[in-house]
Design a protein around this motif. Structure first.
Motif, PDB file in Angstrom:
ATOM      1  N   VAL A  75       0.841  -1.200   0.000  1.00  0.00           N
ATOM      2  CA  VAL A  75       0.000   0.000   0.000  1.00  0.00           C
ATOM      3  C   VAL A  75       0.874   1.247   0.000  1.00  0.00           C
ATOM      4  N   SER A  76       0.379   2.288  -0.643  1.00  0.00           N
ATOM      5  CA  SER A  76       1.040   3.578  -0.521  1.00  0.00           C
ATOM      6  C   SER A  76       0.017   4.529   0.073  1.00  0.00           C
ATOM      7  N   ALA A  77       0.479   5.713   0.439  1.00  0.00           N
ATOM      8  CA  ALA A  77      -0.443   6.666   1.068  1.00  0.00           C
ATOM      9  C   ALA A  77      -1.560   7.041   0.111  1.00  0.00           C
ATOM     10  N   GLU A  78      -1.324   6.877  -1.174  1.00  0.00           N
ATOM     11  CA  GLU A  78      -2.329   7.325  -2.126  1.00  0.00           C
ATOM     12  C   GLU A  78      -3.224   6.199  -2.641  1.00  0.00           C
ATOM     13  N   LYS A  79      -2.702   4.973  -2.668  1.00  0.00           N
ATOM     14  CA  LYS A  79      -3.572   3.887  -3.117  1.00  0.00           C
ATOM     15  C   LYS A  79      -3.039   2.512  -2.703  1.00  0.00           C
ATOM     16  N   GLU A  80      -3.889   1.520  -2.895  1.00  0.00           N
ATOM     17  CA  GLU A  80      -3.478   0.148  -2.647  1.00  0.00           C
ATOM     18  C   GLU A  80      -2.867  -0.377  -3.946  1.00  0.00           C
ATOM     19  N   ILE A  81      -1.663  -0.939  -3.848  1.00  0.00           N
ATOM     20  CA  ILE A  81      -0.980  -1.343  -5.075  1.00  0.00           C
ATOM     21  C   ILE A  81      -1.155  -2.831  -5.346  1.00  0.00           C
ATOM     22  N   PHE A  82      -1.078  -3.622  -4.300  1.00  0.00           N
ATOM     23  CA  PHE A  82      -1.164  -5.065  -4.482  1.00  0.00           C
ATOM     24  C   PHE A  82      -1.756  -5.669  -3.222  1.00  0.00           C
ATOM     25  N   SER A  83      -2.639  -6.635  -3.388  1.00  0.00           N
ATOM     26  CA  SER A  83      -3.166  -7.319  -2.213  1.00  0.00           C
ATOM     27  C   SER A  83      -3.593  -8.715  -2.649  1.00  0.00           C
ATOM     28  N   ASN A  84      -2.773  -9.694  -2.294  1.00  0.00           N
ATOM     29  CA  ASN A  84      -3.100 -11.054  -2.711  1.00  0.00           C
ATOM     30  C   ASN A  84      -2.257 -12.043  -1.903  1.00  0.00           C
ATOM     31  N   THR A 130       5.541   7.165  -2.143  1.00  0.00           N
ATOM     32  CA  THR A 130       5.104   7.495  -3.499  1.00  0.00           C
ATOM     33  C   THR A 130       6.199   8.226  -4.249  1.00  0.00           C
ATOM     34  N   ALA A 131       7.170   8.703  -3.517  1.00  0.00           N
ATOM     35  CA  ALA A 131       8.232   9.447  -4.196  1.00  0.00           C
ATOM     36  C   ALA A 131       9.558   8.993  -3.620  1.00  0.00           C
ATOM     37  N   ILE A 132      10.606   9.259  -4.334  1.00  0.00           N
ATOM     38  CA  ILE A 132      11.917   8.918  -3.811  1.00  0.00           C
ATOM     39  C   ILE A 132      12.250   9.873  -2.684  1.00  0.00           C
ATOM     40  N   ARG A 133      12.555   9.296  -1.541  1.00  0.00           N
ATOM     41  CA  ARG A 133      12.821  10.110  -0.372  1.00  0.00           C
ATOM     42  C   ARG A 133      14.310  10.162  -0.147  1.00  0.00           C
ATOM     43  N   GLY A 155      -4.457  21.312  -6.097  1.00  0.00           N
ATOM     44  CA  GLY A 155      -5.362  20.757  -7.099  1.00  0.00           C
ATOM     45  C   GLY A 155      -6.351  19.771  -6.506  1.00  0.00           C
ATOM     46  N   ASP A 156      -7.077  19.112  -7.393  1.00  0.00           N
ATOM     47  CA  ASP A 156      -8.110  18.187  -6.934  1.00  0.00           C
ATOM     48  C   ASP A 156      -7.522  16.843  -6.555  1.00  0.00           C
ATOM     49  N   GLU A 157      -6.320  16.584  -7.037  1.00  0.00           N
ATOM     50  CA  GLU A 157      -5.689  15.318  -6.690  1.00  0.00           C
ATOM     51  C   GLU A 157      -4.374  15.618  -5.986  1.00  0.00           C
ATOM     52  N   PRO A 158      -4.462  15.965  -4.719  1.00  0.00           N
ATOM     53  CA  PRO A 158      -3.246  16.331  -4.007  1.00  0.00           C
ATOM     54  C   PRO A 158      -2.298  15.134  -3.945  1.00  0.00           C
ATOM     55  N   SER A 159      -1.010  15.393  -4.132  1.00  0.00           N
ATOM     56  CA  SER A 159      -0.075  14.289  -3.995  1.00  0.00           C
ATOM     57  C   SER A 159       0.740  14.525  -2.726  1.00  0.00           C
ATOM     58  N   ILE A 160       1.168  13.437  -2.152  1.00  0.00           N
ATOM     59  CA  ILE A 160       1.849  13.541  -0.858  1.00  0.00           C
ATOM     60  C   ILE A 160       3.174  14.285  -1.001  1.00  0.00           C
ATOM     61  N   ASP A 161       3.749  14.242  -2.197  1.00  0.00           N
ATOM     62  CA  ASP A 161       5.025  14.940  -2.412  1.00  0.00           C
ATOM     63  C   ASP A 161       4.898  16.437  -2.151  1.00  0.00           C
ATOM     64  N   VAL A 221      -1.593  13.916   7.702  1.00  0.00           N
ATOM     65  CA  VAL A 221      -1.834  15.219   7.070  1.00  0.00           C
ATOM     66  C   VAL A 221      -2.391  15.010   5.670  1.00  0.00           C
ATOM     67  N   TYR A 222      -1.837  14.036   4.970  1.00  0.00           N
ATOM     68  CA  TYR A 222      -2.316  13.764   3.618  1.00  0.00           C
ATOM     69  C   TYR A 222      -3.800  13.401   3.646  1.00  0.00           C
ATOM     70  N   GLN A 223      -4.142  12.557   4.592  1.00  0.00           N
ATOM     71  CA  GLN A 223      -5.551  12.169   4.696  1.00  0.00           C
ATOM     72  C   GLN A 223      -6.454  13.358   4.972  1.00  0.00           C
ATOM     73  N   SER A 224      -5.975  14.251   5.834  1.00  0.00           N
ATOM     74  CA  SER A 224      -6.773  15.443   6.111  1.00  0.00           C
ATOM     75  C   SER A 224      -6.975  16.245   4.846  1.00  0.00           C
ATOM     76  N   VAL A 225      -5.911  16.357   4.051  1.00  0.00           N
ATOM     77  CA  VAL A 225      -6.012  17.144   2.830  1.00  0.00           C
ATOM     78  C   VAL A 225      -6.995  16.494   1.863  1.00  0.00           C
ATOM     79  N   VAL A 226      -6.895  15.190   1.720  1.00  0.00           N
ATOM     80  CA  VAL A 226      -7.791  14.486   0.798  1.00  0.00           C
ATOM     81  C   VAL A 226      -9.236  14.618   1.272  1.00  0.00           C
TER      82      VAL A 226
END
Lengths: 142, 307
Positions: free
Chosen positions: A10-19, A83-86, B141-147, B248-253
């Motif tokens: 999972v990433s903060a933005e979506k679920e990538i794989f679940s199986n 989601t991004a390179i940290r 924007g409407d699709e905030p990204s965590i970056d 914080v990301y969740q709050s924004v979304v």
């Protein structure tokens, strides 16, 4: 049939794989890790790289992660992917940018919150909203 | 009385406005659905994080990360999440009211306040009323990204680590349903069942860290511990930072979903109002027209009688 474990990516933005998976190989910070079912509990930092999954039935799949964290429980493996390179520097840079934007904004601004002003403004806006609401109700009434 | 032509122009201009507001309503409705999907998509990550953090706070009593330690408060930080655009009813106003009420409490205790603003509306608001804004992001924007958030959040987390602020709140709108959005002041740092502010929505405060009872009962369960790689402290640091970012990301979304919901409702009522106005004007127009015809007729009749 080979033993399996539940794998969630999972990433903060979506679920990538679940199986279900038979094995998963992840890019750990100290080197690649191969996780089989019933692995002991483990928390590890991941670096950017490829996650190779052997799904139930032997099908191979690979997912790219840009770093993150790995949590292993005997029957459940979770990869919390970034989601991004940290990188310390990159993060510091974006923090710097956020600060600069704030300073830009602060230029002609008091650093102390003027509560009286804030409350007055908010009260005014709220009264306006209430009036609109009231007018609507009145309208709807007839 | 306005002449027929004037009223006609007015009606057609209101009709045009009505078209715009009804289009905006539909756009907001579809954006809201997508925002809701994003809200639920980001949930598994945050939930998993909470699970692990919950475990860590118990398994690792010897290493106390600063995020977990309650300190005496000198300065508080607020992350205020607002929308970038207006035309969404009282959404932002209500949010700022909640934020100001909470800030005022600290102000009365003579604590300093640092603010991190997210969204144009919040930055405009704090520009007007003043306030020590330490970091700022807008146009997500409407699709905030965590970056886009990492920078702003890091400023606050660094401030916390350096001891510049001793408590961190996030203020955002919670999505209850399409019609209802509730402004929330949630405590982010320190993590733990700290004394939640006595507040109108106090149960909401606990949302992030609803651990206490469950934790007490499950305390004995944690007789095992993780293997850590490279070592416990590094892993915990990385984890907690991501945890806060995901909050914080969740709050924004969630705030985006609220914004679209509020806009949808506002635009619907604008469309309805325009309809009412058109009906009223149409009535006036018809009356004026009828009066003109009647007058013309009577003039003709009078003229004929005179001949």
């Amino acid at each position: 049939m080979a033993m399996t474990m539940k794998l969630n990516i999972v990433s903060a933005e979506k679920e990538i794989f679940s199986n279900l998976a038979e094995m998963v190989i992840v890019p750990g910070e100290m080197g690649d890790l191969g996780i089989l079912p019933q692995h002991s509990q483990l928390l590890s930092i991941l670096k950017a790289g490829e996650v190779i999954i052997t799904e139930q039935g032997g099908k191979q799949e690979s997912v790219y992660v840009s770093g993150g964290l790995l949590e292993v429980q005997p029957h459940v493996v979770t990869i919390l992917s970034d989601t991004a390179i940290r990188a310390g520097e990159l993060d510091a840079h974006s923090a710097e940018a956020a600060k600069e934007r704030a300073e830009e904004m602060l230029k002609d601004q008091e650093s102390e919150i003027n509560f009286a002003k804030a409350e007055a403004q908010l009260a005014e806006a709220i009264v306006q909203l209430k009036m609109i609401e009231k007018m609507r109700k009145k309208k709807g009434g007839h | 009385m306005a002449s027929g032509k004037e009223i006609r122009t007015q009606i057609s201009s209101i009709k045009n406005t009505q078209k715009i507001t009804s289009a905006m309503e539909m756009v907001a409705a579809s954006k809201m659905r997508r925002a809701q999907d994003r809200m639920s998509a980001s949930r598994p990550y945050a939930e998993k994080m909470i699970d692990v953090v919950r475990h860590l706070t118990h398994a690792h009593t010897e290493y106390r990360h600063p995020f977990l330690v309650e300190r005496e408060i000198q300065r508080v930080g607020y992350i205020v999440v607002s929308s970038d655009r207006g035309l969404c009813g009282g959404l932002n106003t209500n949010l700022f009211k909640e934020a100001v009420t909470s800030m005022k409490k600290w102000h009365e205790q003579e604590k300093e306040i640092d603010v991190c603003v997210i969204g144009s509306k919040a930055s405009a608001f704090f520009k007007r009323i003043g306030g020590n804004v330490v970091s700022h992001s807008e146009q997500l924007g409407d699709e905030p990204s965590i970056d886009d958030l990492i920078g702003s959040v890091k400023v606050m987390l660094d401030a916390y680590n350096e001891g510049k602020i001793d408590r961190l709140y996030v203020v955002f709108n919670k999505f209850i349903n399409t019609m209802t959005q509730q402004p929330i002041v949630g405590q982010v740092l320190p993590i733990g069942e700290s004394q939640m502010e006595n507040h109108s929505s106090s149960e909401e405060h606990v949302r992030y860290h609803e651990v206490s009872a469950e934790e007490a009962a499950g305390h004995m369960k944690y007789h095992w511990d993780y293997l850590y790689e490279p070592d416990a402290e590094e892993v915990i640091d990385a984890l907690l930072m991501r945890y806060i970012e995901s909050l914080v990301y969740q709050s924004v979304v969630e705030n985006v979903a609220c914004e679209q919901g509020a806009r949808m409702v506002a635009m619907k009522s604008a469309t309805d109002n325009a309809g009412d106005m058109i009906d009223d004007l149409q009535l006036v127009y018809n009356k004026a027209r009828q009066a003109a015809i009647t007058q013309e007729l009577s003039e003709i009749v009078a003229g004929a009688a005179a001949v």
